[in-house]
Design a protein around this motif. Structure first.
Motif, PDB file in Angstrom:
ATOM      1  N   ASP A  48       0.812  -1.224   0.000  1.00  0.00           N
ATOM      2  CA  ASP A  48       0.000   0.000   0.000  1.00  0.00           C
ATOM      3  C   ASP A  48       0.845   1.273   0.000  1.00  0.00           C
ATOM      4  OD1 ASP A  48      -2.641  -1.417   0.538  1.00  0.00           O
ATOM      5  OD2 ASP A  48      -1.459  -2.080   2.251  1.00  0.00           O
ATOM      6  N   TYR A  49       2.041   1.175   0.566  1.00  0.00           N
ATOM      7  CA  TYR A  49       2.902   2.355   0.716  1.00  0.00           C
ATOM      8  C   TYR A  49       4.306   1.948   0.291  1.00  0.00           C
ATOM      9  CZ  TYR A  49       4.759   6.660   2.850  1.00  0.00           C
ATOM     10  OH  TYR A  49       5.354   7.878   3.074  1.00  0.00           O
ATOM     11  N   LEU A  50       4.858   2.650  -0.693  1.00  0.00           N
ATOM     12  CA  LEU A  50       6.161   2.279  -1.254  1.00  0.00           C
ATOM     13  C   LEU A  50       7.255   3.255  -0.841  1.00  0.00           C
ATOM     14  CD1 LEU A  50       7.920   0.532  -3.100  1.00  0.00           C
ATOM     15  CD2 LEU A  50       7.173   1.968  -5.026  1.00  0.00           C
ATOM     16  N   ILE A  51       8.257   2.719  -0.161  1.00  0.00           N
ATOM     17  CA  ILE A  51       9.435   3.496   0.234  1.00  0.00           C
ATOM     18  C   ILE A  51      10.615   3.039  -0.618  1.00  0.00           C
ATOM     19  CG2 ILE A  51      11.011   4.095   2.117  1.00  0.00           C
ATOM     20  CD1 ILE A  51       8.789   3.465   4.072  1.00  0.00           C
ATOM     21  N   VAL A  52      11.314   3.979  -1.227  1.00  0.00           N
ATOM     22  CA  VAL A  52      12.432   3.648  -2.099  1.00  0.00           C
ATOM     23  C   VAL A  52      13.726   4.208  -1.518  1.00  0.00           C
ATOM     24  CG1 VAL A  52      13.379   3.795  -4.417  1.00  0.00           C
ATOM     25  CG2 VAL A  52      10.901   3.702  -4.093  1.00  0.00           C
ATOM     26  N   VAL A  78      13.641   9.687  -8.758  1.00  0.00           N
ATOM     27  CA  VAL A  78      12.843   8.635  -8.124  1.00  0.00           C
ATOM     28  C   VAL A  78      11.609   9.234  -7.453  1.00  0.00           C
ATOM     29  CG1 VAL A  78      12.833   6.833  -6.349  1.00  0.00           C
ATOM     30  CG2 VAL A  78      14.816   7.094  -7.849  1.00  0.00           C
ATOM     31  N   ARG A  79      11.755  10.393  -6.835  1.00  0.00           N
ATOM     32  CA  ARG A  79      10.599  11.048  -6.191  1.00  0.00           C
ATOM     33  C   ARG A  79       9.496  11.364  -7.200  1.00  0.00           C
ATOM     34  NH1 ARG A  79      14.587  13.643  -2.718  1.00  0.00           N
ATOM     35  NH2 ARG A  79      14.175  12.970  -0.571  1.00  0.00           N
ATOM     36  N   TRP A  83       4.461   6.086  -8.666  1.00  0.00           N
ATOM     37  CA  TRP A  83       4.107   5.025  -7.711  1.00  0.00           C
ATOM     38  C   TRP A  83       4.878   5.132  -6.390  1.00  0.00           C
ATOM     39  CZ3 TRP A  83       5.162   3.672 -12.934  1.00  0.00           C
ATOM     40  CH2 TRP A  83       4.001   3.435 -13.701  1.00  0.00           C
ATOM     41  N   VAL A  84       5.794   6.076  -6.303  1.00  0.00           N
ATOM     42  CA  VAL A  84       6.649   6.205  -5.118  1.00  0.00           C
ATOM     43  C   VAL A  84       6.001   7.116  -4.084  1.00  0.00           C
ATOM     44  CG1 VAL A  84       8.899   7.013  -4.283  1.00  0.00           C
ATOM     45  CG2 VAL A  84       8.742   5.779  -6.464  1.00  0.00           C
ATOM     46  N   ASP A  85       5.948   6.650  -2.835  1.00  0.00           N
ATOM     47  CA  ASP A  85       5.373   7.447  -1.750  1.00  0.00           C
ATOM     48  C   ASP A  85       6.433   8.176  -0.938  1.00  0.00           C
ATOM     49  OD1 ASP A  85       2.507   6.703  -1.984  1.00  0.00           O
ATOM     50  OD2 ASP A  85       3.271   4.696  -1.593  1.00  0.00           O
ATOM     51  N   GLU A  86       7.632   7.619  -0.856  1.00  0.00           N
ATOM     52  CA  GLU A  86       8.670   8.207  -0.009  1.00  0.00           C
ATOM     53  C   GLU A  86      10.046   7.752  -0.510  1.00  0.00           C
ATOM     54  OE1 GLU A  86      10.064   7.877   4.705  1.00  0.00           O
ATOM     55  OE2 GLU A  86       7.997   7.373   4.130  1.00  0.00           O
ATOM     56  N   VAL A  87      11.026   8.636  -0.405  1.00  0.00           N
ATOM     57  CA  VAL A  87      12.402   8.310  -0.795  1.00  0.00           C
ATOM     58  C   VAL A  87      13.318   8.442   0.410  1.00  0.00           C
ATOM     59  CG1 VAL A  87      14.411   9.072  -2.137  1.00  0.00           C
ATOM     60  CG2 VAL A  87      12.171   8.896  -3.237  1.00  0.00           C
TER      61      VAL A  87
END
Length: 386
Positions: A48-52, A78-79, A83-87
């Motif tokens: 549900d939440y994607l951290i990269v 990346v930000r 689909w990215v929520d947090e970097v």
């Protein structure tokens, strides 16, 4: 068998009865392309939440060799992937359970290739052994290694200048695409575009709402980079719905020359679609912005950057119509990065990149051969016991 819609509804209902799943993905994300974006898209589907986590220049140089793009450029790229929520900046190169716990992540996701440290160890061994690892499918037909090779091949004629060494074509071809690539992960197969892939990248998009101010930009958007990104972010601020027109490969070649574009129109489409500031892409947009195009998309303003405007084949200004309608605006993104500057970085550091790619493939080959031996030994044991 349930169709995709029923399956997705079932997954959503299941998730509704539990806490949100937090997914961790990490990597170099050098020269972010649609292969990176597709991995992030797949990872987001698994939670549900994607951290990269993005590695620093120092960590990448230690384990792989110098990156093409700086860490600040890579963080920004990346930000911007939708689909990215947090970097997490300067993420450790080796993924540990401690890192997952620090960011409250349930598991990490990586492609079905292998990533190794400088001494040849699998960077995901700890999370694999701890049951905190999942895989997604690697996107066939693209890699940073392949793009570097394409750029070296593109610029081969520039090494014919006086006092410059000619770049050996066989070396470039080996970097670009070796049909008998030793490593199954470094070797690049042809990218085959499908309607499903485009639909997956365009997911979540909907048409403009009544009253939305529609912004239109067009160009090649080749090797999608931070210069493009800052321009699109600035353009999006001019309205509510941003349409990007992508010129065909022959058109780009006409005004860019040489062997441009580096990426074909299908690859460029996916790169632009992955950007969170983009609402819609016109694939194969005409070079000249006509009144018909303006009316078809109900465009309120056409935006162009500070780069020079190249006349169309008849010698006319391609923005003549929107200018006459008072619907043209020039903006400054504040970023002077260009595709040409990226190519210049590659040429300037050519020997470093060649050495890096060769070392990467050699490490991968050693692991691949070891895996093959394990499979063979397992098969022999089964045959002996049967």
């Amino acid at each position: 068998m349930a169709d995709g819609g029923e399956r997705n509804r079932g997954e959503q209902e299941e998730r509704g009865n539990r806490r949100p799943l937090r997914v961790w993905v990490d990597g170099c994300f050098d020269m972010v392309h649609f292969g990176h974006a597709n991995a992030l898209r797949q990872a987001k589907k698994m939670g549900d939440y994607l951290i990269v986590g993005v590695h620093s220049d120092e960590e990448i140089s230690k384990h792989k060799g110098p990156p093409v793009m700086t860490e600040e450029e890579r963080y920004k790229m990346v930000r911007a992937v939708k689909w990215v929520d947090e970097v997490v900046e300067a993420a450790p190169y080796v993924t540990t359970i401690e890192t997952l716990d620090k960011y409250n992540c349930d598991y990490c996701v990586h492609g079905d290739d292998i990533t190794m440290t400088a001494d040849g160890h699998d960077t995901y061994s700890e999370v694999k052994n701890g049951g905190r690892y999942k895989e997604c499918k690697r996107t066939a037909g693209v890699s940073t290694t392949d793009l570097v090779g394409r750029m070296l091949l593109l610029t081969k004629t520039h090494h014919d200048r006086e006092n410059e060494a000619r770049l050996p074509r066989d070396k470039v071809e080996e970097l670009r695409e070796n049909p008998q690539a030793r490593s199954p992960w470094t070797g690049v197969s042809q990218f085959l575009p499908t309607t499903q892939k485009i639909a997956q990248f365009a997911e979540g998009g909907s048409g403009p709402e009544p009253g939305d101010r529609i912004v239109y930009v067009s160009g090649a958007f080749d090797l999608f980079h931070v210069g493009h990104l800052d321009f699109l972010q600035r353009a999006r601020q001019e309205g509510d719905y941003l349409i990007v027109g992508l010129h065909t490969d022959p058109v780009v070649n006409d005004y860019k020359g040489s062997n441009h574009p580096i990426m074909n129109i299908h690859e460029r489409t996916l790169c632009v679609l992955a950007c969170r500031y983009v609402s819609e892409v016109v694939i194969g947009a005409p070079y000249t912005v006509s009144e018909e195009l303006m009316e078809h998309f109900n465009i309120d303003v056409v935006i162009h950057g500070r780069t020079a405007i190249i006349p169309d084949p008849e010698g006319h200004d391609p923005y003549k119509v929107p200018k006459a309608l008072g619907k043209y605006k020039q903006i400054d993104s504040g970023n002077d990065m260009t595709t040409t500057k990226i190519i210049e970085r590659i040429i300037r550091n050519r020997l470093h990149f060649e050495a890096r790619n060769k070392a990467k493939e050699e490490k991968e080959m050693r692991v691949f051969e070891a895996l093959q031996k394990q499979v063979k030994s397992g098969q022999e044991l089964i045959e002996e016991s049967s």
